[in-house]
Design an enzyme around this catalytic site. Structure first.
Site, mmCIF file in Angstrom:
data_model
loop_
_atom_site.group_PDB
_atom_site.id
_atom_site.type_symbol
_atom_site.label_atom_id
_atom_site.label_comp_id
_atom_site.label_asym_id
_atom_site.label_seq_id
_atom_site.Cartn_x
_atom_site.Cartn_y
_atom_site.Cartn_z
ATOM 1 C CG ASN A 1 77.332 62.719 84.450
ATOM 2 O OD1 ASN A 1 76.104 62.815 84.337
ATOM 3 N ND2 ASN A 1 78.135 62.816 83.400
ATOM 4 C CB SER B 1 80.408 61.459 81.263
ATOM 5 O OG SER B 1 79.771 61.549 80.017
ATOM 6 C CG HIS C 1 80.484 67.022 80.535
ATOM 7 N ND1 HIS C 1 79.843 66.819 81.738
ATOM 8 C CD2 HIS C 1 80.063 66.009 79.731
ATOM 9 C CE1 HIS C 1 79.093 65.736 81.659
ATOM 10 N NE2 HIS C 1 79.207 65.236 80.457
HETATM 11 N N1 NAD Z 1 75.416 59.995 75.957
HETATM 12 C C1 NAD Z 1 75.356 61.049 76.767
HETATM 13 O O1 NAD Z 1 74.296 61.372 77.322
HETATM 14 C C2 NAD Z 1 76.597 61.889 77.013
HETATM 15 C C3 NAD Z 1 76.436 63.179 77.538
HETATM 16 C C4 NAD Z 1 77.574 63.978 77.732
HETATM 17 C C5 NAD Z 1 78.834 63.485 77.419
HETATM 18 N N2 NAD Z 1 78.945 62.223 76.915
HETATM 19 C C6 NAD Z 1 80.304 61.756 76.572
HETATM 20 O O2 NAD Z 1 80.468 61.940 75.172
HETATM 21 C C7 NAD Z 1 81.381 60.941 74.670
HETATM 22 C C8 NAD Z 1 80.703 60.203 73.527
HETATM 23 O O3 NAD Z 1 79.515 59.596 74.018
HETATM 24 P P1 NAD Z 1 78.271 59.248 73.069
HETATM 25 O O4 NAD Z 1 77.106 59.127 73.957
HETATM 26 O O5 NAD Z 1 78.238 60.168 71.897
HETATM 27 O O6 NAD Z 1 78.695 57.778 72.610
HETATM 28 P P2 NAD Z 1 78.225 56.928 71.344
HETATM 29 O O7 NAD Z 1 78.343 55.497 71.741
HETATM 30 O O8 NAD Z 1 76.935 57.414 70.809
HETATM 31 O O9 NAD Z 1 79.344 57.283 70.258
HETATM 32 C C9 NAD Z 1 80.682 56.916 70.463
HETATM 33 C C10 NAD Z 1 81.541 57.418 69.315
HETATM 34 O O10 NAD Z 1 82.869 56.934 69.547
HETATM 35 C C11 NAD Z 1 83.336 56.301 68.368
HETATM 36 N N3 NAD Z 1 84.258 55.230 68.771
HETATM 37 C C12 NAD Z 1 83.951 54.037 69.341
HETATM 38 N N4 NAD Z 1 85.084 53.328 69.555
HETATM 39 C C13 NAD Z 1 86.108 54.117 69.128
HETATM 40 C C14 NAD Z 1 87.508 53.938 69.062
HETATM 41 N N5 NAD Z 1 88.088 52.806 69.508
HETATM 42 N N6 NAD Z 1 88.264 54.942 68.546
HETATM 43 C C15 NAD Z 1 87.684 56.097 68.109
HETATM 44 N N7 NAD Z 1 86.363 56.317 68.121
HETATM 45 C C16 NAD Z 1 85.578 55.324 68.632
HETATM 46 C C17 NAD Z 1 82.082 55.743 67.698
HETATM 47 O O11 NAD Z 1 82.327 55.503 66.345
HETATM 48 C C18 NAD Z 1 81.114 56.903 67.942
HETATM 49 O O12 NAD Z 1 81.322 57.932 66.986
HETATM 50 C C19 NAD Z 1 81.750 60.050 75.857
HETATM 51 O O13 NAD Z 1 82.959 60.499 76.415
HETATM 52 C C20 NAD Z 1 80.593 60.287 76.831
HETATM 53 O O14 NAD Z 1 80.939 60.065 78.171
HETATM 54 C C21 NAD Z 1 77.866 61.420 76.676
#
Ligand code: NAD
Length: 283
Positions: free
Chosen positions: A191, A120, A141
């Site tokens: 963002n 993000s 993204h």
């Molecule tokens: N949540 C949102 O609205 C959103 C929107 C767009 C982009 N993003 C981006 O997407 C990415 C994931 O976000 P999310 O919301 O799915 O998060 P989440 O917390 O739901 O999931 C995180 C994932 O990362 C894995 N993880 C955690 N620690 C880890 C490690 N040390 N090594 C490898 N894997 C690990 C977890 O097992 C899980 O599968 C981030 O970069 C976030 O910025 C999030």
């Protein structure tokens, strides 16, 4: 320009499962990698529940549901991504974790492949430089929920080739998304503009301008937003929101990005939003 057939998704949290569904719906073979087989299977089960709901509502054909699901292979094994044409990383918003993952992916995934991040806010160039193929690294993204939201920001680090960016834009288009190409500046477009608003909503709650529900109601009714700032923070995840604000503040030093104290405290308390059952609201 080489075609993208097989897509790897690394991470099966809020975004990873959605990305796998989007790519499989677009006809790609998808390898969905999580750190454990249980988590990978759970992500597939959750995609299945979502697709079943759409079949029940008459929005998706039952045969199409089956073919989408057969195109997604869950795994815990990073080596299963070797023959992917594109890998999209979507793990926790943490630069050292993402950098070491990119170095691992670089060693495993075929040299012609693009390695992309769903970050993000983090600097994509730092992920590119963790690999020996910086020209083939970019940001793709997606927005939450990925199957619903139309926008994709294709992030161009200064190291990326034109071919990489063109292939990423074409992939987003094939997934039915509208792509905008943006520079590798923290928060990109959406963002960088959205998070000062969300952060200031928390500060407004802290200083007692209105109750939380009143602030959400005001922004829905007054601005026509589909949900208020606290409902949106809970949907995004409070840990992810905090990481986004920290990265934005680190880059721009604008006080609007300095995370509100209540956000930090909620994350420290494990109140992460919908995904943990409690954030600003209880679920
Ligand atoms: N949540 C949102 O609205 C959103 C929107 C767009 C982009 N993003 C981006 O997407 C990415 C994931 O976000 P999310 O919301 O799915 O998060 P989440 O917390 O739901 O999931 C995180 C994932 O990362 C894995 N993880 C955690 N620690 C880890 C490690 N040390 N090594 C490898 N894997 C690990 C977890 O097992 C899980 O599968 C981030 O970069 C976030 O910025 C999030």
């Amino acid at each position: 320009m080489a075609d993208i057939y097989t897509v790897g998704v690394v991470g099966s949290g809020i975004m990873g499962g959605g990305l796998a569904e989007v790519a499989a719906r677009a006809g790609h073979e998808v390898v969905l990698r999580s750190r454990t087989s249980e988590a990978a299977e759970a992500a597939l089960a959750s995609i299945t529940v979502g697709l079943d709901r759409q079949v029940a509502k008459g929005r998706l054909d039952a045969d199409e549901r089956c073919s989408i699901l057969t195109r997604i292979v869950p795994t815990h094994d990073l080596a299963a991504l070797a023959s992917c044409d594109l890998v999209i990383e979507s793990v926790i918003e943490d630069l050292p974790v993402k950098r070491s993952l990119f170095a691992e992916l670089d060693a495993i995934v075929q040299p012609s492949a693009i390695l992309a991040t769903n970050t993000s806010t983090l600097p994509v160039v730092e992920l590119a430089m963790a690999t020996r193929r910086p020209a083939q690294v970019c940001g793709i993204h997606f927005f939450n929920p990925a199957p619903v939201m139309k926008l994709v920001e294709v992030v161009r680090p200064i190291t990326a080739s034109d071919d990489t960016i063109e292939r990423a834009v074409e992939f987003a288009g094939r997934c039915g998304k509208d792509a905008v190409t943006v520079a590798d500046h923290a928060g990109f477009v959406v963002n960088a503009l959205l998070f000062p608003y969300l952060n200031n909503a928390i500060r407004m709650l802290e200083r007692g301008t209105a109750e939380m529900v009143a602030i959400d109601t005001a922004m829905q009714g007054g601005c026509g937003f589909p949900m208020g700032p606290f409902a949106l923070l809970d949907l995004v995840g409070l840990d992810t929101s905090l990481a986004i604000l920290d990265a934005l503040y680190g880059e721009f030093r604008d006080p609007n990005y300095a995370p509100a104290t209540l956000l930090r405290r909620k994350v420290a308390a494990g109140q992460l939003g919908r995904k943990s059952g409690r954030g600003f609201y209880a679920y």
